[in-house]
Design an enzyme around this catalytic site. Structure first.
Site, PDB file in Angstrom:
ATOM      1  N   LYS A   1       2.570 -62.982 -14.150  1.00 43.99           N
ATOM      2  CA  LYS A   1       2.528 -61.924 -15.170  1.00 43.99           C
ATOM      3  C   LYS A   1       3.895 -61.811 -15.823  1.00 43.99           C
ATOM      4  O   LYS A   1       4.918 -61.940 -15.145  1.00 43.99           O
ATOM      5  CB  LYS A   1       2.130 -60.589 -14.542  1.00 43.99           C
ATOM      6  CG  LYS A   1       2.174 -59.412 -15.528  1.00 43.99           C
ATOM      7  CD  LYS A   1       1.418 -58.205 -15.026  1.00 43.99           C
ATOM      8  CE  LYS A   1       2.168 -57.290 -14.108  1.00 43.99           C
ATOM      9  NZ  LYS A   1       3.433 -56.752 -14.629  1.00 43.99           N
TER      10      LYS A   1
ATOM     11  N   ASP B   1       6.960 -56.731  -9.644  1.00 47.83           N
ATOM     12  CA  ASP B   1       8.414 -56.612  -9.505  1.00 47.83           C
ATOM     13  C   ASP B   1       8.809 -55.171  -9.167  1.00 47.83           C
ATOM     14  O   ASP B   1       9.994 -54.872  -8.977  1.00 47.83           O
ATOM     15  CB  ASP B   1       9.150 -57.136 -10.746  1.00 47.83           C
ATOM     16  CG  ASP B   1       8.774 -56.397 -12.006  1.00 47.83           C
ATOM     17  OD1 ASP B   1       7.884 -55.528 -11.973  1.00 47.83           O
ATOM     18  OD2 ASP B   1       9.379 -56.706 -13.059  1.00 47.83           O
ATOM     19  N   SER B   2       7.798 -54.284  -9.051  1.00 47.47           N
ATOM     20  CA  SER B   2       8.057 -52.953  -8.503  1.00 47.47           C
ATOM     21  C   SER B   2       8.528 -53.082  -7.049  1.00 47.47           C
ATOM     22  O   SER B   2       9.027 -52.107  -6.470  1.00 47.47           O
ATOM     23  CB  SER B   2       6.803 -52.074  -8.577  1.00 47.47           C
ATOM     24  OG  SER B   2       5.669 -52.758  -8.079  1.00 47.47           O
TER      25      SER B   2
ATOM     26  N   GLU C   1       6.119 -59.529 -19.064  1.00 45.43           N
ATOM     27  CA  GLU C   1       6.111 -58.335 -19.911  1.00 45.43           C
ATOM     28  C   GLU C   1       6.528 -58.694 -21.333  1.00 45.43           C
ATOM     29  O   GLU C   1       7.540 -59.351 -21.539  1.00 45.43           O
ATOM     30  CB  GLU C   1       7.099 -57.298 -19.351  1.00 45.43           C
ATOM     31  CG  GLU C   1       6.715 -56.768 -17.984  1.00 45.43           C
ATOM     32  CD  GLU C   1       7.679 -55.701 -17.470  1.00 45.43           C
ATOM     33  OE1 GLU C   1       8.599 -55.277 -18.208  1.00 45.43           O
ATOM     34  OE2 GLU C   1       7.500 -55.281 -16.303  1.00 45.43           O
TER      35      GLU C   1
ATOM     36  N   GLU D   1       0.325 -50.318 -19.754  1.00 49.61           N
ATOM     37  CA  GLU D   1       0.925 -49.276 -18.917  1.00 49.61           C
ATOM     38  C   GLU D   1       1.334 -48.067 -19.749  1.00 49.61           C
ATOM     39  O   GLU D   1       2.035 -48.176 -20.758  1.00 49.61           O
ATOM     40  CB  GLU D   1       2.149 -49.856 -18.178  1.00 49.61           C
ATOM     41  CG  GLU D   1       2.836 -48.824 -17.301  1.00 49.61           C
ATOM     42  CD  GLU D   1       3.795 -49.418 -16.277  1.00 49.61           C
ATOM     43  OE1 GLU D   1       3.779 -50.652 -16.065  1.00 49.61           O
ATOM     44  OE2 GLU D   1       4.561 -48.639 -15.681  1.00 49.61           O
TER      45      GLU D   1
ATOM     46  N   ASP E   1       4.582 -61.343 -10.483  1.00 49.32           N
ATOM     47  CA  ASP E   1       5.418 -61.005 -11.642  1.00 49.32           C
ATOM     48  C   ASP E   1       6.585 -61.975 -11.768  1.00 49.32           C
ATOM     49  O   ASP E   1       7.304 -62.221 -10.779  1.00 49.32           O
ATOM     50  CB  ASP E   1       6.021 -59.603 -11.454  1.00 49.32           C
ATOM     51  CG  ASP E   1       5.241 -58.522 -12.173  1.00 49.32           C
ATOM     52  OD1 ASP E   1       4.496 -58.838 -13.125  1.00 49.32           O
ATOM     53  OD2 ASP E   1       5.375 -57.351 -11.776  1.00 49.32           O
TER      54      ASP E   1
END
Ligand code: KIV
Length: 308
Positions: free
Chosen positions: A157, A88-89, A159, A226, A127
């Protein structure tokens, strides 16, 4: 991922001393200029979650990079990458947002589809974006199914740890492989208030260790850690059987991930300590574009051989 401050008008490099405009990080000129090499994977079969586990067991490090589009994914996959993350960057790198929060599920699906058209060997993880899984387990399952059905990716993925355990369970129960992400979780930037190193304090470190064990027990196939202290990441990697992929988490984990545009030097305003530069493509692009403009304006391009 640390993306603040994001500058659409990054600092220009000083050409006579390329690293002089950066506080840290620009190691490419110093150490890698002469040593770029191609890599040939021993095994050309498609990478699976099972094979990532085997790689950990035999101590083979896992290489992971982001890609968001067909052209870059073709290059990254054919270079021999193990895992490609449609991160999602993309919110920052592709869309110019200052955080990862604005990107939508449909936009992630668009990027995932483009990448999947290119990839033959790498395992592709997409993501789930902010707001597409934190609501409740059914929302999480719907989002994950939509990603898998439309993109044909291999995994998703998410978070977070215990806060989203029911959602992870629901997604896993549908047979969708899940990669976890702990430590600096950029979708929670408004809670953290900064992109500083996480889990330096004992209480946060303890929670991270507990969350990592929980994600393994739930059935996640790997976890991204991270921007946390290297000793903590090493401990998690040694205690867990699933692969631990680090970004700013030191070398004693099972693999590494970077954002492609960061390591290629395309995101010129971003030079954190953990980043190794493998190219200065921002400079190369600007120089090429500048030359093209000059050639057009001076009538050098096209010449008689570049026409019909
Ligand atoms: O979105 C992203 O790029 C990530 C990182 C782990 C690189 O989540």
């Amino acid at each position: 991922l640390f993306r603040y401050p994001f500058s659409p008008h990054p600092q220009r490099l000083n050409k006579s001393n390329p690293s002089s405009t950066y506080e840290e990080g620009n190691k490419w000129y110093q150490s890698n200029r002469e040593t770029m090499s191609t890599y040939q994977p021993e095994d050309s079969r498609k990478v699976t979650t099972h094979r990532l586990r085997e790689m950990k067991e035999r101590g083979e490090k896992i290489a992971m990079l982001t890609a968001y589009d067909y052209t870059m994914a073709t290059l990254v996959d054919s270079a021999g990458m193990d895992v490609i993350l449609v991160g999602d960057s993309a919110s920052n790198i592709m869309a110019g947002n200052t955080t990862t929060l604005p990107i939508t599920l449909d936009q992630m699906i668009y990027h995932g589809k483009s990448v999947m058209k290119a990839v033959k060997r790498a395992l592709v993880v997409v993501d789930l974006p902010f707001g597409s899984y934190q609501g409740n387990p059914m929302q999480a399952l719907d989002s994950a199914i939509k990603v898998m059905k439309i993109t044909h990716a291999d995994a998703i993925k998410v978070e977070g740890g215990s806060e989203i355990s029911e959602s992870i369970q629901r997604i896993l129960s549908a047979g969708i492989p899940v990669m976890g992400h702990l430590g600096l979780t950029p979708q929670s930037i408004n809670k953290f208030g900064s992109y500083n190193v996480r889990a330096r304090e004992e209480a946060e470190a303890k929670k991270l260790i507990a969350d990592a064990h929980l994600l393994e027990e739930l059935g996640c196939f790997a976890i991204v850690l991270e921007k946390i202290p290297a000793t903590l990441a090493e401990r998690v990697a040694s205690e867990l059987s699933i692969p631990i992929i680090g970004i700013g988490a030191g070398g004693n984990v099972d693999g590494q991930v970077l954002v492609l545009h960061d390591m290629l030097g395309l995101n010129e305003g971003f030079r954190p300590r953990f980043l190794r530069l493998y190219a200065e493509m921002g400079q190369a692009v600007r120089a090429s574009v500048g030359q093209y403009i000059t050639d057009v304006k001076t009538r050098d391009f096209p010449n008689s051989e570049e026409q019909y």
